[in-house]
Scaffold this active site. Structure first.
Site, mmCIF file in Angstrom:
data_model
loop_
_atom_site.group_PDB
_atom_site.id
_atom_site.type_symbol
_atom_site.label_atom_id
_atom_site.label_comp_id
_atom_site.label_asym_id
_atom_site.label_seq_id
_atom_site.Cartn_x
_atom_site.Cartn_y
_atom_site.Cartn_z
ATOM 1 C CG ASN A 171 -1.780 1.274 1.274
ATOM 2 O OD1 ASN A 171 -2.671 1.425 0.445
ATOM 3 N ND2 ASN A 171 -1.530 2.170 2.213
ATOM 4 C CE1 TYR A 175 -2.608 6.722 5.530
ATOM 5 C CE2 TYR A 175 -0.383 5.957 5.072
ATOM 6 C CZ TYR A 175 -1.754 5.787 4.973
ATOM 7 O OH TYR A 175 -2.262 4.687 4.331
ATOM 8 N NE ARG A 176 -1.445 14.649 12.280
ATOM 9 C CZ ARG A 176 -2.668 14.815 12.784
ATOM 10 N NH1 ARG A 176 -3.654 15.257 12.017
ATOM 11 N NH2 ARG A 176 -2.917 14.548 14.058
ATOM 12 C CD1 TRP A 189 -0.405 5.571 8.876
ATOM 13 C CD2 TRP A 189 0.184 3.685 9.905
ATOM 14 N NE1 TRP A 189 0.784 5.158 8.322
ATOM 15 C CE2 TRP A 189 1.166 4.002 8.931
ATOM 16 C CE3 TRP A 189 0.347 2.530 10.670
ATOM 17 C CZ2 TRP A 189 2.287 3.208 8.727
ATOM 18 C CZ3 TRP A 189 1.462 1.743 10.469
ATOM 19 C CH2 TRP A 189 2.417 2.077 9.502
ATOM 20 C CD GLU A 235 -2.037 2.478 -3.324
ATOM 21 O OE1 GLU A 235 -2.992 2.555 -2.526
ATOM 22 O OE2 GLU A 235 -1.277 1.486 -3.388
ATOM 23 C CG ASP A 284 -5.571 17.396 9.602
ATOM 24 O OD1 ASP A 284 -5.390 17.332 8.380
ATOM 25 O OD2 ASP A 284 -5.290 16.476 10.381
#
Length: 485
Positions: A171, A175-176, A189, A235, A284
């Site tokens: 995968n 993500y930050r 996550w 991906e 965010d």
């Protein structure tokens, strides 16, 4: 053809006058964030900060800040260039007859260049420099402290690679990443993400999870990491499809994963089961701070990079931001896929102000009573669209991208005692408005014309909308210059 690495794209932007080099020293603590937020809200150029305080590494920002730049990065004139091909890629149909076999063969031929291509370590620019053990120092990389109440400095565009311990399926996610110290990163996550599932699967097996994080990847790879693909769609297959050529991959030095050979920087490490640290708060993409929570803490054992690497990052916050073009491209790319899942849909729009998942405006060719409600529930059952909080359904003759027209329909075509659907279901991990984390209330608004079978039995039926007389409209168009207007 898309650009095969970040730096070649930056050079192209500079030739066109669409990249500005910032030579003055800038502070990653608040100052860069303020600069970038102003520039991206003004739809300004890409930025290359050449002197970031505390780091010798340049920082590229606002690279995909306009739809024109993102299209150029992916080698497209518009997202519509390949949207019709995506349905064929993600849902190949069984061939029927000679024509079917011919079409199927054509699909296979067009995909021959799509799977990733493995290269030797000596051929990978991202492994020109290899740092291990005490040589690793994440504080040399320009992480951003963007908003005043943030809990620390973050990397916001690190492409995270994991692999399902049970199936071996990889995968790629975005993500930050909070920098805790010189060798530790917090992995944000969220509960609905595939990498979290991989981590939990490894923990159940009593195993640690290998992780690789790549920065400054080829633009199509970076875009693919943001796309909400189903878990069984690779991906890198999608990135190759978008850019029209195979993505070059290389084996990591210390973990059993592959990363883009033409990336700028890669971090490699292992996640131990149950090892977490407080992560956040963080300003965010919702425009609000998300609270501090415990998230897995990754120890970095190895850093590989180019000899003169460029780090890439983004500033997230109150829309509009660089998320906007990425979200709009996803909206257009996946319309054919959404139509396969829900054939009733004519078009849809994901408003940036709703973070691209809080609201969906959808047009349907209404055919039967309660058709709009059927579509609402289908959307709430469609992969990551299950997180949608508000669905507005309009008729096919409504332009879903014209928010004034949508508001006119929604405000004028609804009797809220009958046309409002309220349910409960999953919401985004970052949703602060739900009274319980992870689930909350959702609403659907049926703004379509109502049928007698739906209980609309007033004399004359549903009224006609006001439109101009077509002959008069044509006459006025021909004579417009004569009016001097």
């Amino acid at each position: 053809m898309a650009y095969d690495d970040l730096r070649s794209f930056l050079r192209a932007l500079e030739r066109e006058g669409d990249l500005r080099r910032i030579k003055a020293q800038v502070d990653p603590h608040l100052e860069i964030g303020e600069i970038v937020d102003r520039v991206q809200k003004a739809k300004g150029p890409a930025l290359l900060f050449e002197d970031v305080k505390g780091s010798s590494m340049p920082l590229a920002m606002n690279v995909f800040g306009t739809e024109r730049r993102l299209a150029k990065a992916l080698g497209l004139k518009s997202p519509d260039d390949i949207s019709q091909k995506i349905a064929g890629l993600l849902k190949p149909e069984l061939p029927q007859g000679f024509t079917g076999f011919r079409d199927a063969f054509g699909k296979l031929a067009s995909m021959a260049h799509v799977p990733p291509k493995k290269v030797k370590p000596g051929e990978a620019p991202v492994q020109e420099v290899v740092l291990t053990g005490d040589e690793v120092d994440l504080e040399q990389l320009p992480a951003l402290f963007t908003w005043p109440l943030d809990g620390g400095s973050f990397f916001n565009l690190g492409l995270t690679h994991t692999k399902d311990p049970d199936t071996g399926v990889r995968n790629l996610g975005l993500y930050r990443l909070q920098r805790h110290d010189k060798r530790t990163i917090g992995m944000h996550w969220q509960i609905h993400k595939d990498s979290r599932n991989h981590y939990q699967a490894a923990a159940r097996r009593g195993e640690r999870l290998p992780v690789a994080i790549a920065f400054g990847c080829p633009p199509a790879v970076t875009y693919a990491a943001t796309a909400p693909l189903p878990g069984d769609i690779d991906e890198y297959l999608f990135a190759g499809f978008v850019q029209g050529e195979r993505v070059r991959m290389v084996d990591c030095r210390t973990v059993p994963l592959q990363v883009p050979a033409d990336a700028e920087v890669v971090l490699e490490g292992w996640l131990e089961p149950g090892v977490t640290l407080p992560e956040g708060p963080f300003g965010d993409h919702t425009g609000f701070y998300t609270p501090q929570e415990p998230f897995p803490a990754l120890t970095i054992d190895c850093v590989t990079m180019r000899r003169r690497p460029i780090l890439q990052s983004v500033v997230v916050g109150r829309p509009p931001t660089e998320d906007g073009p990425l979200g709009k491209f996803t909206e257009r790319f996946f319309l054919p896929l959404l139509k396969i899942i829900i054939p009733d849909i004519v078009d849809y729009d994901l408003p940036e102000a709703g973070g691209f998942h809080n609201c969906v405006i959808v047009a349907i060719d209404k055919k039967y009573p309660k058709h709009a409600q059927k579509v609402m529930h289908a959307i709430w059952g469609a992969h990551m669209m299950s997180l949608t909080k508000l669905i507005i359904v309009v008729d096919a003759d409504c332009n879903v991208h014209d928010y004034h027209e949508v508001a006119w329909r929604a405000l004028g075509n609804t009797d809220y005692s009958r046309d409002l659907v309220v349910v409960e279901g999953p919401v985004d991990h970052l949703d602060h408005a739900s009274y319980q984390q992870f689930w909350g209330g959702k609403a659907g608004i049926d703004a379509t014309r109502k049928l007698p079978e739906e209980g609309y039995t007033r004399d004359g039926g549903w009224p006609e909308m006001i439109t101009s007389d077509p002959d008069t409209a044509a006459l006025v168009t021909r004579r417009w210059k004569e009016y001097g207007l």
